[in-house]
Design a protein around this motif. Structure first.
Motif, PDB file in Angstrom:
ATOM      1  N   ARG A   1       0.842  -1.207   0.000  1.00 56.16           N
ATOM      2  CA  ARG A   1       0.000   0.000   0.000  1.00 56.16           C
ATOM      3  C   ARG A   1       0.877   1.256   0.000  1.00 56.16           C
ATOM      4  O   ARG A   1       0.515   2.265  -0.624  1.00 56.16           O
ATOM      5  CB  ARG A   1      -0.929   0.011   1.206  1.00 56.16           C
TER       6      ARG A   1
ATOM      7  N   MET B   1       3.692   1.671  -1.401  1.00 56.55           N
ATOM      8  CA  MET B   1       4.262   1.885  -2.734  1.00 56.55           C
ATOM      9  C   MET B   1       3.219   2.341  -3.745  1.00 56.55           C
ATOM     10  O   MET B   1       3.574   2.774  -4.847  1.00 56.55           O
ATOM     11  CB  MET B   1       4.923   0.597  -3.234  1.00 56.55           C
ATOM     12  N   ASP B   2       1.961   2.225  -3.385  1.00 51.61           N
ATOM     13  CA  ASP B   2       0.874   2.575  -4.295  1.00 51.61           C
ATOM     14  C   ASP B   2       0.691   4.089  -4.310  1.00 51.61           C
ATOM     15  O   ASP B   2      -0.262   4.633  -3.753  1.00 51.61           O
ATOM     16  CB  ASP B   2      -0.402   1.865  -3.831  1.00 51.61           C
ATOM     17  N   MET B   3       1.637   4.746  -4.950  1.00 46.99           N
ATOM     18  CA  MET B   3       1.689   6.212  -4.983  1.00 46.99           C
ATOM     19  C   MET B   3       1.812   6.694  -6.424  1.00 46.99           C
ATOM     20  O   MET B   3       2.402   6.006  -7.263  1.00 46.99           O
ATOM     21  CB  MET B   3       2.893   6.708  -4.180  1.00 46.99           C
TER      22      MET B   3
ATOM     23  N   THR C   1       3.293   8.833  -9.573  1.00 44.52           N
ATOM     24  CA  THR C   1       4.633   9.282  -9.925  1.00 44.52           C
ATOM     25  C   THR C   1       4.840  10.715  -9.431  1.00 44.52           C
ATOM     26  O   THR C   1       3.940  11.554  -9.538  1.00 44.52           O
ATOM     27  CB  THR C   1       4.832   9.228 -11.445  1.00 44.52           C
TER      28      THR C   1
ATOM     29  N   HIS D   1      11.145  13.597  -8.699  1.00 48.87           N
ATOM     30  CA  HIS D   1      12.252  13.134  -7.868  1.00 48.87           C
ATOM     31  C   HIS D   1      13.319  14.216  -7.656  1.00 48.87           C
ATOM     32  O   HIS D   1      14.359  13.950  -7.048  1.00 48.87           O
ATOM     33  CB  HIS D   1      12.891  11.873  -8.463  1.00 48.87           C
TER      34      HIS D   1
ATOM     35  N   PHE E   1       9.879  14.807  -2.477  1.00 46.82           N
ATOM     36  CA  PHE E   1      10.709  13.615  -2.607  1.00 46.82           C
ATOM     37  C   PHE E   1      12.005  13.775  -1.810  1.00 46.82           C
ATOM     38  O   PHE E   1      12.500  12.802  -1.231  1.00 46.82           O
ATOM     39  CB  PHE E   1      11.042  13.316  -4.069  1.00 46.82           C
TER      40      PHE E   1
ATOM     41  N   THR F   1      11.696   5.373  -7.210  1.00 43.12           N
ATOM     42  CA  THR F   1      10.918   6.220  -6.306  1.00 43.12           C
ATOM     43  C   THR F   1       9.896   5.442  -5.481  1.00 43.12           C
ATOM     44  O   THR F   1       9.813   5.605  -4.269  1.00 43.12           O
ATOM     45  CB  THR F   1      10.209   7.328  -7.106  1.00 43.12           C
ATOM     46  N   ASN F   2       9.117   4.578  -6.108  1.00 45.45           N
ATOM     47  CA  ASN F   2       8.063   3.901  -5.356  1.00 45.45           C
ATOM     48  C   ASN F   2       8.623   2.849  -4.407  1.00 45.45           C
ATOM     49  O   ASN F   2       8.045   2.597  -3.343  1.00 45.45           O
ATOM     50  CB  ASN F   2       7.033   3.303  -6.311  1.00 45.45           C
ATOM     51  N   LEU F   3       9.752   2.249  -4.764  1.00 40.56           N
ATOM     52  CA  LEU F   3      10.394   1.319  -3.830  1.00 40.56           C
ATOM     53  C   LEU F   3      10.872   2.051  -2.581  1.00 40.56           C
ATOM     54  O   LEU F   3      10.890   1.474  -1.480  1.00 40.56           O
ATOM     55  CB  LEU F   3      11.563   0.603  -4.506  1.00 40.56           C
TER      56      LEU F   3
ATOM     57  N   PHE G   1       9.323   4.562  -1.165  1.00 40.34           N
ATOM     58  CA  PHE G   1       8.144   4.666  -0.297  1.00 40.34           C
ATOM     59  C   PHE G   1       7.945   3.361   0.481  1.00 40.34           C
ATOM     60  O   PHE G   1       7.628   3.358   1.671  1.00 40.34           O
ATOM     61  CB  PHE G   1       6.891   4.973  -1.124  1.00 40.34           C
ATOM     62  N   GLY G   2       8.146   2.244  -0.224  1.00 34.29           N
ATOM     63  CA  GLY G   2       8.036   0.954   0.444  1.00 34.29           C
ATOM     64  C   GLY G   2       9.114   0.759   1.494  1.00 34.29           C
ATOM     65  O   GLY G   2       8.858   0.204   2.572  1.00 34.29           O
TER      66      GLY G   2
END
Length: 399
Positions: free
Chosen positions: A24, A26-28, A30, A33, A38, A249-251, A253-254
């Motif tokens: 959840r 990572m569900d962001m 784009t 960066h 960021f 980027t999303n990794l 967040f994870g």
């Protein structure tokens, strides 16, 4: 194809189960960066990952696999012709050696039988004999994922200190970080290599180098060519929370969420949980009458257990039976132990009931595949788990 209901049981030792919280996070959408939002995330994860490595030194995060992090460790500190001492503990030690060979390093290779950690006596002998300090780095795999055997980095550091050898200590803890006790600073490690897809509970795609002052000095003095992997370029722009190229980027967040989960449980509790699950799994294997691939009681991995098949029985056929009947993936044997060993991953986002389900699937699979064994493995594991010491709740979870 068999129709299965419920969740697939992914019991390989990596990539591991990704928690819903991390998915959840990572569900962001784009994002920019190079923007301030960021940058704040970047600074937060860079500080947080230092706490996981137990270091105050820089941790470089690459958009890469662990293989990339291996390469980064080499190209920043070493040049063609440099001598390195490496120990064979399994397939991943062999693969790291392969990268070193491609960079034309002079490799002093200590062979092993894939049933224990690195031969510490031979490491000490080689270092003591190297009076002119030709060896520039000692490279060991902390948690050998192909065999389930551990080499303790602190013991290697003690040897280097006893022999007064100035080489860099490089440790692959790709499947150790976040699952086994690890102290980058306190153990005197110069470069720790890690990846996102094991104890950090993320998908593959992030590689890490934690680096000491000594390693940074070696990198600054190293005229060898590198670009993408250059520590100094990354560290310089990390000061504002971004990277010299597009990061994953999303990794990230994870990663922020994974760090939060590890710290909510408490790293010491995470390490204890992995040790308990390893002990329960070994108890099951013993009750079944099956050997573990790791033959040294002091080297058993808390993260996974390799189980040796009886002669005349193929581990991959057994794994196929388990997958088709119970929708559970077990780890395959690699290289010289392919077909001889299957691996049970008990690493990352994992609990007692998941382990019991896993071991029940293994025991039923042994029966269906007609592998000679005794019954009672599940019960033996259950007794280990029921007899566990009470682990204090982490402060963050106390009402």
């Amino acid at each position: 194809m068999s129709l299965h209901t419920g969740r697939h049981f992914l019991q390989i030792p990596g990539p591991t189960n990704v928690p819903d919280r991390v998915l959840r996070a990572m569900d962001m959408p784009t994002m920019d960066h190079r923007g301030p939002e960021f940058g704040a995330l970047g600074l937060e994860v860079l500080t947080g990952i230092q706490r996981i490595f137990r270091t105050r030194q820089p941790v470089i995060i690459y958009p890469s696999s662990g293989t990339g992090a291996w390469e980064a460790a080499i190209v920043n500190t070493l040049q063609p012709g440099d001598k390195v001492l490496m120990a064979e503990t399994g397939q991943f030690a062999v693969l790291w050696r392969g990268i070193a060979e491609k960079f034309k390093l002079d490799i002093d290779w200590i062979p092993g039988d894939w049933r224990r950690g690195a031969d510490l006596d031979l490491i000490e002998t080689r270092l003591a004999a190297d009076r002119t300090h030709q060896i520039k780095a000692v490279c060991v795999v902390h948690n050998e994922t192909s065999t389930g055997c551990v080499t303790h980095p602190l013991e290697v550091r003690k040897i280097m200190d006893r022999t007064k050898h100035p080489a860099l200590l490089m440790v692959d803890s790709i499947s150790g970080l976040g699952s086994l006790e690890y102290e980058h600073d306190a153990w005197g490690v110069d470069v720790t290599v890690a990846g996102s897809q094991k104890g950090l509970m993320l998908p593959p795609g992030l590689g890490f180098n934690a680096v000491s002052d000594k390693a940074l000095a070696a990198a600054k003095a190293n005229p060898g060519m590198r670009s993408y992997w250059d520590w100094m370029d990354v560290i310089a722009i990390n000061k504002v929370g971004t990277w010299p190229y597009t990061p994953a980027t999303n990794l990230l967040f994870g990663l922020k969420e994974a760090i939060a989960m590890l710290e909510e449980e408490g790293l010491e509790n995470v390490w204890t949980r992995h040790r308990r699950h390893s002990a329960a799994t070994r108890a099951a294997a013993k009750a079944w009458g099956l050997e573990t691939q790791c033959a040294d009681p002091h080297a058993h991995s808390p993260a996974l257990t390799g189980v040796v098949m009886p002669d005349g029985h193929d581990a991959d056929h057994f794994r196929k039976v388990v997958l088709e009947n119970f929708d559970m993936s077990l780890g395959t044997g690699l290289n010289r132990i392919k077909g001889k060993v299957f691996r049970i991953g008990h690493i990352g986002h994992f609990n007692d009931l998941m382990l019991m389900g896993t071991l029940a699937g293994v025991e039923m699979g042994l029966d269906l595949a007609k592998v000679p064994h005794r019954t009672g493995g599940v019960m033996a594991a259950m007794e280990v788990l029921k007899g566990r010491d009470v682990v204090p709740m982490p402060k963050a979870a106390v009402a």
